[in-house]
Design a protein around this motif. Sequence first.
Motif, mmCIF file in Angstrom:
data_model
loop_
_atom_site.group_PDB
_atom_site.id
_atom_site.type_symbol
_atom_site.label_atom_id
_atom_site.label_comp_id
_atom_site.label_asym_id
_atom_site.label_seq_id
_atom_site.Cartn_x
_atom_site.Cartn_y
_atom_site.Cartn_z
ATOM 1 N N ASP A 9 0.815 -1.106 0.044
ATOM 2 C CA ASP A 9 -0.089 0.054 -0.006
ATOM 3 C C ASP A 9 0.767 1.421 0.061
ATOM 4 O O ASP A 9 0.579 2.268 -0.838
ATOM 5 C CB ASP A 9 -0.932 0.028 1.339
ATOM 6 C CG ASP A 9 -1.986 -0.867 0.913
ATOM 7 O OD1 ASP A 9 -2.465 -1.440 -0.170
ATOM 8 O OD2 ASP A 9 -2.629 -1.460 2.173
ATOM 9 N N ASP A 10 2.009 1.217 0.623
ATOM 10 C CA ASP A 10 2.719 2.198 0.758
ATOM 11 C C ASP A 10 3.474 2.349 -0.626
ATOM 12 O O ASP A 10 3.730 3.843 -1.019
ATOM 13 C CB ASP A 10 4.042 2.051 1.944
ATOM 14 C CG ASP A 10 3.402 2.400 3.106
ATOM 15 O OD1 ASP A 10 2.318 2.920 3.421
ATOM 16 O OD2 ASP A 10 4.246 1.998 4.188
ATOM 17 N N TYR A 15 3.962 5.453 -5.356
ATOM 18 C CA TYR A 15 3.884 5.274 -6.684
ATOM 19 C C TYR A 15 2.746 6.324 -7.288
ATOM 20 O O TYR A 15 3.132 6.846 -8.356
ATOM 21 C CB TYR A 15 3.427 3.642 -7.353
ATOM 22 C CG TYR A 15 3.381 3.782 -8.817
ATOM 23 C CD1 TYR A 15 4.400 3.629 -9.698
ATOM 24 C CD2 TYR A 15 2.049 3.611 -9.376
ATOM 25 C CE1 TYR A 15 4.058 3.663 -11.007
ATOM 26 C CE2 TYR A 15 1.702 3.733 -10.754
ATOM 27 C CZ TYR A 15 2.805 3.712 -11.518
ATOM 28 O OH TYR A 15 2.618 3.707 -13.017
ATOM 29 N N GLU A 16 1.775 6.518 -6.741
ATOM 30 C CA GLU A 16 0.580 7.335 -7.142
ATOM 31 C C GLU A 16 1.135 9.001 -7.063
ATOM 32 O O GLU A 16 0.917 9.270 -7.690
ATOM 33 C CB GLU A 16 -0.682 7.231 -6.422
ATOM 34 C CG GLU A 16 -1.629 7.468 -6.887
ATOM 35 C CD GLU A 16 -2.131 7.485 -8.297
ATOM 36 O OE1 GLU A 16 -2.715 8.305 -8.981
ATOM 37 O OE2 GLU A 16 -2.040 6.105 -8.699
ATOM 38 N N GLU A 17 1.801 8.897 -5.964
ATOM 39 C CA GLU A 17 2.437 10.381 -5.618
ATOM 40 C C GLU A 17 3.332 10.381 -6.543
ATOM 41 O O GLU A 17 3.571 11.970 -7.327
ATOM 42 C CB GLU A 17 3.069 10.595 -4.191
ATOM 43 C CG GLU A 17 1.797 10.690 -3.148
ATOM 44 C CD GLU A 17 2.457 10.704 -1.765
ATOM 45 O OE1 GLU A 17 3.499 11.463 -1.733
ATOM 46 O OE2 GLU A 17 2.006 10.215 -0.669
ATOM 47 N N THR A 18 4.245 9.715 -6.915
ATOM 48 C CA THR A 18 5.282 9.981 -7.814
ATOM 49 C C THR A 18 4.830 10.330 -9.203
ATOM 50 O O THR A 18 5.249 11.044 -10.273
ATOM 51 C CB THR A 18 6.283 8.774 -7.796
ATOM 52 O OG1 THR A 18 6.695 8.613 -6.570
ATOM 53 C CG2 THR A 18 7.570 8.990 -8.871
ATOM 54 N N ARG A 19 3.762 9.492 -9.692
ATOM 55 C CA ARG A 19 3.045 9.441 -10.781
ATOM 56 C C ARG A 19 2.301 10.887 -11.310
ATOM 57 O O ARG A 19 2.472 11.505 -12.125
ATOM 58 C CB ARG A 19 2.094 8.411 -11.145
ATOM 59 C CG ARG A 19 1.274 8.244 -12.541
ATOM 60 C CD ARG A 19 0.225 7.297 -12.558
ATOM 61 N NE ARG A 19 -0.733 7.707 -11.662
ATOM 62 C CZ ARG A 19 -1.741 8.388 -12.181
ATOM 63 N NH1 ARG A 19 -1.588 9.212 -13.132
ATOM 64 N NH2 ARG A 19 -2.743 8.437 -11.180
ATOM 65 N N GLN A 20 1.835 11.343 -9.995
ATOM 66 C CA GLN A 20 0.853 12.709 -9.994
ATOM 67 C C GLN A 20 1.963 13.780 -9.933
ATOM 68 O O GLN A 20 1.906 14.569 -10.804
ATOM 69 C CB GLN A 20 0.319 12.782 -8.609
ATOM 70 C CG GLN A 20 -0.888 12.151 -8.764
ATOM 71 C CD GLN A 20 -1.817 12.149 -7.496
ATOM 72 O OE1 GLN A 20 -1.471 12.767 -6.340
ATOM 73 N NE2 GLN A 20 -2.906 11.518 -7.394
ATOM 74 N N THR A 21 3.230 13.589 -9.486
ATOM 75 C CA THR A 21 4.237 14.538 -9.423
ATOM 76 C C THR A 21 4.965 14.710 -10.880
ATOM 77 O O THR A 21 4.950 15.610 -11.467
ATOM 78 C CB THR A 21 5.230 14.226 -8.626
ATOM 79 O OG1 THR A 21 4.811 14.332 -7.230
ATOM 80 C CG2 THR A 21 6.311 15.379 -8.709
#
Length: 137
Positions: A9-10, A15-21
């Motif tokens: 989950d982390d 991954y999601e934060e990095t993708r959004q960034t």
Amino acid sequence: AADCKKAEDDLKSDYEETRQTLEQTIQNLEDIKLELAEVQCELNNMKECSRKKSEEKSAMLKNMEARFTALQEEVERERELRVAIGAQFESYKVRVHSVLKQQKNNDVVIGISEHEAIVIQLSKELEMLKCQVHELK
């Protein structure tokens, strides 16, 4: 398994934060590219405008230089004409003085001639009167 699930989950969250960034960075990059293109276009327009103005100023400068040269030549012609007219005037002045002096001398000669004519006339009248006196005697 709970730790693995938490780690998964982390990782998904990271991954999601990095993708959004990454998406945000890509969007920012695209915005910067667009702004750069606009600035480049404005710069090109300014360069073109500057080139045209420079050509206009250069043509104006050449025109003014030619006009200045023509005016300098005209001034020089006028100076030469003034000198020539001055010389003609001085020559005329000398001739006039010469003619006036000659006329003055002629007037004196004419005056003398008139005086002599009067003397001759009076002498003739005197002779006539002497003759008349002699006849009366």
